[in-house]
Design a protein around this motif. Structure first.
Motif, mmCIF file in Angstrom:
data_model
loop_
_atom_site.group_PDB
_atom_site.id
_atom_site.type_symbol
_atom_site.label_atom_id
_atom_site.label_comp_id
_atom_site.label_asym_id
_atom_site.label_seq_id
_atom_site.Cartn_x
_atom_site.Cartn_y
_atom_site.Cartn_z
ATOM 1 N N THR A 169 0.823 -1.217 0.000
ATOM 2 C CA THR A 169 0.000 0.000 0.000
ATOM 3 C C THR A 169 0.856 1.264 0.000
ATOM 4 O OG1 THR A 169 -1.780 -1.176 1.122
ATOM 5 C CG2 THR A 169 -1.850 1.227 1.199
ATOM 6 N N SER A 170 1.827 1.307 0.877
ATOM 7 C CA SER A 170 2.720 2.475 0.971
ATOM 8 C C SER A 170 3.475 2.687 -0.343
ATOM 9 C CB SER A 170 3.710 2.259 2.119
ATOM 10 O OG SER A 170 4.749 3.191 2.083
ATOM 11 N N LEU A 171 3.937 1.601 -0.939
ATOM 12 C CA LEU A 171 4.685 1.692 -2.196
ATOM 13 C C LEU A 171 3.786 2.144 -3.343
ATOM 14 C CD1 LEU A 171 6.769 -1.576 -1.722
ATOM 15 C CD2 LEU A 171 7.544 0.785 -1.374
ATOM 16 N N ARG A 172 2.548 1.683 -3.345
ATOM 17 C CA ARG A 172 1.601 2.113 -4.381
ATOM 18 C C ARG A 172 1.271 3.604 -4.232
ATOM 19 N NH1 ARG A 172 -0.703 -2.122 -7.324
ATOM 20 N NH2 ARG A 172 -0.377 -4.183 -6.445
ATOM 21 N N LYS A 173 1.181 4.079 -2.979
ATOM 22 C CA LYS A 173 0.969 5.521 -2.757
ATOM 23 C C LYS A 173 2.153 6.315 -3.303
ATOM 24 C CE LYS A 173 -0.370 7.161 1.122
ATOM 25 N NZ LYS A 173 -0.497 7.420 2.568
ATOM 26 N N ASP A 174 3.365 5.797 -3.098
ATOM 27 C CA ASP A 174 4.551 6.437 -3.675
ATOM 28 C C ASP A 174 4.431 6.496 -5.191
ATOM 29 O OD1 ASP A 174 5.572 6.472 -1.085
ATOM 30 O OD2 ASP A 174 7.190 5.042 -1.496
ATOM 31 N N HIS A 175 4.004 5.397 -5.786
ATOM 32 C CA HIS A 175 3.865 5.348 -7.243
ATOM 33 C C HIS A 175 2.883 6.401 -7.742
ATOM 34 C CE1 HIS A 175 5.510 1.012 -8.029
ATOM 35 N NE2 HIS A 175 6.367 1.782 -7.375
ATOM 36 N N ASP A 176 1.779 6.573 -7.027
ATOM 37 C CA ASP A 176 0.800 7.598 -7.423
ATOM 38 C C ASP A 176 1.446 8.981 -7.429
ATOM 39 O OD1 ASP A 176 -1.138 5.626 -7.639
ATOM 40 O OD2 ASP A 176 -2.064 6.087 -5.692
ATOM 41 N N LEU A 177 2.250 9.258 -6.410
ATOM 42 C CA LEU A 177 2.934 10.547 -6.310
ATOM 43 C C LEU A 177 3.980 10.688 -7.427
ATOM 44 C CD1 LEU A 177 3.041 13.092 -4.588
ATOM 45 C CD2 LEU A 177 4.671 11.920 -3.085
ATOM 46 N N ILE A 178 4.734 9.642 -7.670
ATOM 47 C CA ILE A 178 5.744 9.659 -8.741
ATOM 48 C C ILE A 178 5.064 9.882 -10.091
ATOM 49 C CG2 ILE A 178 7.440 8.234 -9.978
ATOM 50 C CD1 ILE A 178 7.997 6.881 -7.151
ATOM 51 N N GLU A 179 3.927 9.238 -10.305
ATOM 52 C CA GLU A 179 3.213 9.389 -11.571
ATOM 53 C C GLU A 179 2.727 10.822 -11.784
ATOM 54 O OE1 GLU A 179 0.387 6.177 -11.229
ATOM 55 O OE2 GLU A 179 1.793 4.754 -12.157
ATOM 56 N N LYS A 180 2.365 11.523 -10.705
ATOM 57 C CA LYS A 180 1.987 12.943 -10.826
ATOM 58 C C LYS A 180 3.156 13.766 -11.355
ATOM 59 C CE LYS A 180 -1.609 14.209 -7.609
ATOM 60 N NZ LYS A 180 -1.960 14.849 -6.380
ATOM 61 N N VAL A 181 4.332 13.514 -10.799
ATOM 62 C CA VAL A 181 5.515 14.262 -11.233
ATOM 63 C C VAL A 181 5.890 13.864 -12.664
ATOM 64 C CG1 VAL A 181 7.960 14.717 -10.764
ATOM 65 C CG2 VAL A 181 6.299 14.686 -8.883
ATOM 66 N N ILE A 182 5.720 12.603 -13.009
ATOM 67 C CA ILE A 182 5.994 12.147 -14.385
ATOM 68 C C ILE A 182 5.084 12.886 -15.366
ATOM 69 C CG2 ILE A 182 5.762 10.165 -15.947
ATOM 70 C CD1 ILE A 182 8.350 10.100 -14.288
ATOM 71 N N LYS A 183 3.822 13.073 -15.007
ATOM 72 C CA LYS A 183 2.894 13.823 -15.881
ATOM 73 C C LYS A 183 3.364 15.266 -16.045
ATOM 74 C CE LYS A 183 -1.422 11.220 -15.281
ATOM 75 N NZ LYS A 183 -0.777 9.986 -15.496
ATOM 76 N N ALA A 184 3.836 15.885 -14.961
ATOM 77 C CA ALA A 184 4.373 17.250 -15.048
ATOM 78 C C ALA A 184 5.616 17.269 -15.927
ATOM 79 C CB ALA A 184 4.687 17.791 -13.658
ATOM 80 N N MET A 185 6.424 16.217 -15.842
ATOM 81 C CA MET A 185 7.620 16.127 -16.691
ATOM 82 C C MET A 185 7.226 16.003 -18.163
ATOM 83 S SD MET A 185 10.118 13.673 -14.440
ATOM 84 C CE MET A 185 11.526 13.768 -15.541
ATOM 85 N N GLU A 186 6.196 15.217 -18.437
ATOM 86 C CA GLU A 186 5.728 15.078 -19.822
ATOM 87 C C GLU A 186 5.275 16.434 -20.369
ATOM 88 O OE1 GLU A 186 2.790 12.009 -19.108
ATOM 89 O OE2 GLU A 186 4.107 10.489 -20.010
ATOM 90 N N SER A 187 4.574 17.192 -19.546
ATOM 91 C CA SER A 187 4.144 18.535 -19.961
ATOM 92 C C SER A 187 5.343 19.447 -20.173
ATOM 93 C CB SER A 187 3.208 19.151 -18.919
ATOM 94 O OG SER A 187 2.044 18.377 -18.786
ATOM 95 N N THR A 188 6.345 19.328 -19.308
ATOM 96 C CA THR A 188 7.562 20.133 -19.437
ATOM 97 C C THR A 188 8.284 19.808 -20.734
ATOM 98 O OG1 THR A 188 7.771 20.233 -17.032
ATOM 99 C CG2 THR A 188 9.753 20.720 -18.309
ATOM 100 N N ILE A 189 8.368 18.520 -21.068
ATOM 101 C CA ILE A 189 8.992 18.103 -22.328
ATOM 102 C C ILE A 189 8.263 18.750 -23.500
ATOM 103 C CG2 ILE A 189 9.366 16.127 -23.877
ATOM 104 C CD1 ILE A 189 9.778 14.432 -21.251
ATOM 105 N N GLN A 190 6.935 18.727 -23.465
ATOM 106 C CA GLN A 190 6.157 19.323 -24.552
ATOM 107 C C GLN A 190 6.414 20.821 -24.655
ATOM 108 O OE1 GLN A 190 4.361 17.608 -26.926
ATOM 109 N NE2 GLN A 190 4.518 19.633 -27.858
ATOM 110 N N LEU A 191 6.473 21.503 -23.517
ATOM 111 C CA LEU A 191 6.753 22.944 -23.521
ATOM 112 C C LEU A 191 8.140 23.223 -24.101
ATOM 113 C CD1 LEU A 191 5.288 23.862 -20.015
ATOM 114 C CD2 LEU A 191 4.381 24.586 -22.239
ATOM 115 N N LEU A 192 9.119 22.421 -23.715
ATOM 116 C CA LEU A 192 10.470 22.582 -24.262
ATOM 117 C C LEU A 192 10.467 22.332 -25.769
ATOM 118 C CD1 LEU A 192 12.527 20.814 -21.449
ATOM 119 C CD2 LEU A 192 12.732 23.236 -22.108
ATOM 120 N N ASN A 193 9.753 21.308 -26.206
ATOM 121 C CA ASN A 193 9.642 21.027 -27.642
ATOM 122 C C ASN A 193 8.985 22.184 -28.391
ATOM 123 O OD1 ASN A 193 10.897 18.514 -28.061
ATOM 124 N ND2 ASN A 193 9.106 17.427 -27.294
ATOM 125 N N ASP A 194 8.086 22.890 -27.715
ATOM 126 C CA ASP A 194 7.402 24.035 -28.324
ATOM 127 C C ASP A 194 8.236 25.317 -28.253
ATOM 128 O OD1 ASP A 194 5.276 22.347 -28.819
ATOM 129 O OD2 ASP A 194 4.048 23.074 -27.151
#
Length: 185
Positions: free
Chosen positions: A4-29
């Motif tokens: 459970t604790s590890l899955r909660k970590d994954h949820d948090l990591i996935e939020k930051v990964i989504k922000a990173m994906e958006s950052t990549i798109q902004l850099l590409n633009d």
């Protein structure tokens, strides 16, 4: 359950990964991304994902799985350990390319390193969520309270070493999500 604790970590990591994906798109633009977005991403990748989360797995979950008969030098544990090491390498490259980007404005290497990190971590989390954690839940039912306690203690200890808290990283993830989306508008 012990994951459970590890899955909660994954949820948090996935939020930051989504922000990173958006950052990549902004850099590409062609948008300039400020240090106030890049440096928290690096901090999170190094200190939360690696120092805290990976330590919880490496110092509690994996040894418990070993005790339950899963070999460390082959199979799922060996694969996860190799992937943890690879994520450290990519995060270090990403940190260096972020520093270069801040100095030079050249985003090519940063985009590549961030993309590698996003792809690697996304695939890694999927394997853990859909394979390793299911095996762990089946094998470790009888020691789940002990592992839950260990995971909590490791998280507290590792975050204390960084001088930050889980709440800090939860707020960081929220801020990154908000800042990146505002930056794109």
């Amino acid at each position: 359950m012990s994951t459970t604790s590890l899955r909660k970590d994954h949820d948090l990591i996935e939020k930051v990964i989504k922000a990173m994906e958006s950052t990549i798109q902004l850099l590409n633009d062609g948008k300039q991304i400020p240090e106030s977005i890049l440096l928290p991403v690096i901090d999170f990748s190094k200190n939360f994902t690696d120092v805290c989360h990976h330590s919880k797995e490496e110092n509690s979950l994996f040894p418990a799985l070993e005790q339950a008969g899963m070999p460390r030098n082959m199979g799922p544990i060996a694969m996860m350990l190799m992937e943890h090491e690879r994520s450290r390498e990519i995060a270090k490259d990403m940190e260096n390319s972020a520093k270069d980007y801040i100095l030079s404005g050249n985003s090519t290497k940063l985009i590549n390193d961030m993309r590698q990190y996003v792809e690697h971590i996304t695939e890694h989390l999927w394997k853990e969520n859909n394979r390793l954690f299911m095996m762990a839940e089946a094998r470790l039912q009888y020691v789940s309270k002990k592992i839950d306690k260990e995971l909590h203690e490791i998280e507290e200890s590792k975050l204390k070493e960084t001088g930050k808290t889980r709440e800090h990283y939860e707020q960081l993830a929220e801020s990154l999500t908000r800042d990146v989306s505002q930056y794109g508008n």
